[in-house]
Design a protein around this motif. Structure first.
Motif, short mmCIF file in Angstrom:
data_model
loop_
_atom_site.label_atom_id
_atom_site.label_comp_id
_atom_site.label_asym_id
_atom_site.label_seq_id
_atom_site.Cartn_x
_atom_site.Cartn_y
_atom_site.Cartn_z
N ARG A 72 31.94 23.28 15.36
CA ARG A 72 32.87 24.40 15.19
C ARG A 72 33.29 24.50 13.72
O ARG A 72 34.43 24.18 13.39
CB ARG A 72 34.08 24.21 16.07
N GLY A 75 36.51 26.72 13.09
CA GLY A 75 37.72 26.05 13.55
C GLY A 75 38.10 24.90 12.63
O GLY A 75 39.27 24.68 12.33
N ALA A 76 37.09 24.15 12.19
CA ALA A 76 37.35 23.04 11.28
C ALA A 76 37.92 23.55 9.97
O ALA A 76 38.84 22.95 9.39
CB ALA A 76 36.07 22.25 11.03
N TRP A 77 37.40 24.67 9.47
CA TRP A 77 37.90 25.24 8.23
C TRP A 77 39.36 25.69 8.38
O TRP A 77 40.18 25.45 7.51
CB TRP A 77 37.02 26.41 7.78
N ARG A 78 39.67 26.33 9.51
CA ARG A 78 41.05 26.77 9.76
C ARG A 78 42.00 25.57 9.79
O ARG A 78 43.08 25.60 9.20
CB ARG A 78 41.13 27.52 11.08
N TRP A 79 41.59 24.51 10.50
CA TRP A 79 42.46 23.34 10.58
C TRP A 79 42.57 22.62 9.24
O TRP A 79 43.61 22.03 8.94
CB TRP A 79 41.96 22.39 11.67
N THR A 80 41.54 22.68 8.44
CA THR A 80 41.62 22.11 7.10
C THR A 80 42.63 22.87 6.26
O THR A 80 43.44 22.26 5.55
CB THR A 80 40.23 22.14 6.42
N GLN A 81 42.61 24.19 6.35
CA GLN A 81 43.59 24.99 5.61
C GLN A 81 45.01 24.70 6.09
O GLN A 81 45.93 24.55 5.28
CB GLN A 81 43.29 26.48 5.78
N ARG A 82 45.19 24.61 7.39
CA ARG A 82 46.52 24.31 7.93
C ARG A 82 46.99 22.93 7.49
O ARG A 82 48.14 22.73 7.12
CB ARG A 82 46.49 24.38 9.46
N GLY A 83 46.08 21.98 7.54
CA GLY A 83 46.43 20.62 7.12
C GLY A 83 46.81 20.57 5.65
O GLY A 83 47.75 19.88 5.27
#
Length: 105
Positions: A72, A75-83
């Motif tokens: 994914r 999804g991984a990119w989105r969670w990286t940005q959020r993190g």
């Protein structure tokens, strides 16, 4: 001399009673905060366990991250940005909070 000592002992007893009453009042007033504080303690213990696992099993963590990135990537990119946002916010707060609290006291 004896009368002064008696007065001091009476004053000490009154102060100790007052302190005990204040402690009781403080305990009653802070009781609603106990659940929030317990959640904070639980969260801190959970974080320490996760960190300890990551230190003890770095290959497992790297493998899990790799699987998520491959399966994914969006999804991984989105969670990286959020993190990254959470990390930046946390570091900014850690720098600003001591100065803010010093002004409040």
């Amino acid at each position: 001399m004896q009368q002064r000592l008696t007065e001091l002992l009476l004053e000490r007893a009154r102060l100790q009673e007052r302190i005990a009453a204040q402690r009781d009042t403080l305990a009653l007033r802070t009781q609603p905060l106990a659940r929030s504080l317990q959640f904070g303690d639980w969260l801190a213990r959970w974080w320490l366990r996760c960190r300890q696992f990551a230190v003890e099993h770095p290959l497992a963590v790297a493998g899990a991250v790799g699987v998520i990135v491959v399966l994914r990537p969006a999804g991984a990119w989105r969670w990286t940005q959020r993190g990254l946002l959470v990390w930046r916010t946390w570091t900014s707060l850690r720098k600003a909070l001591p100065a803010f609290l010093a002004r409040q006291i």
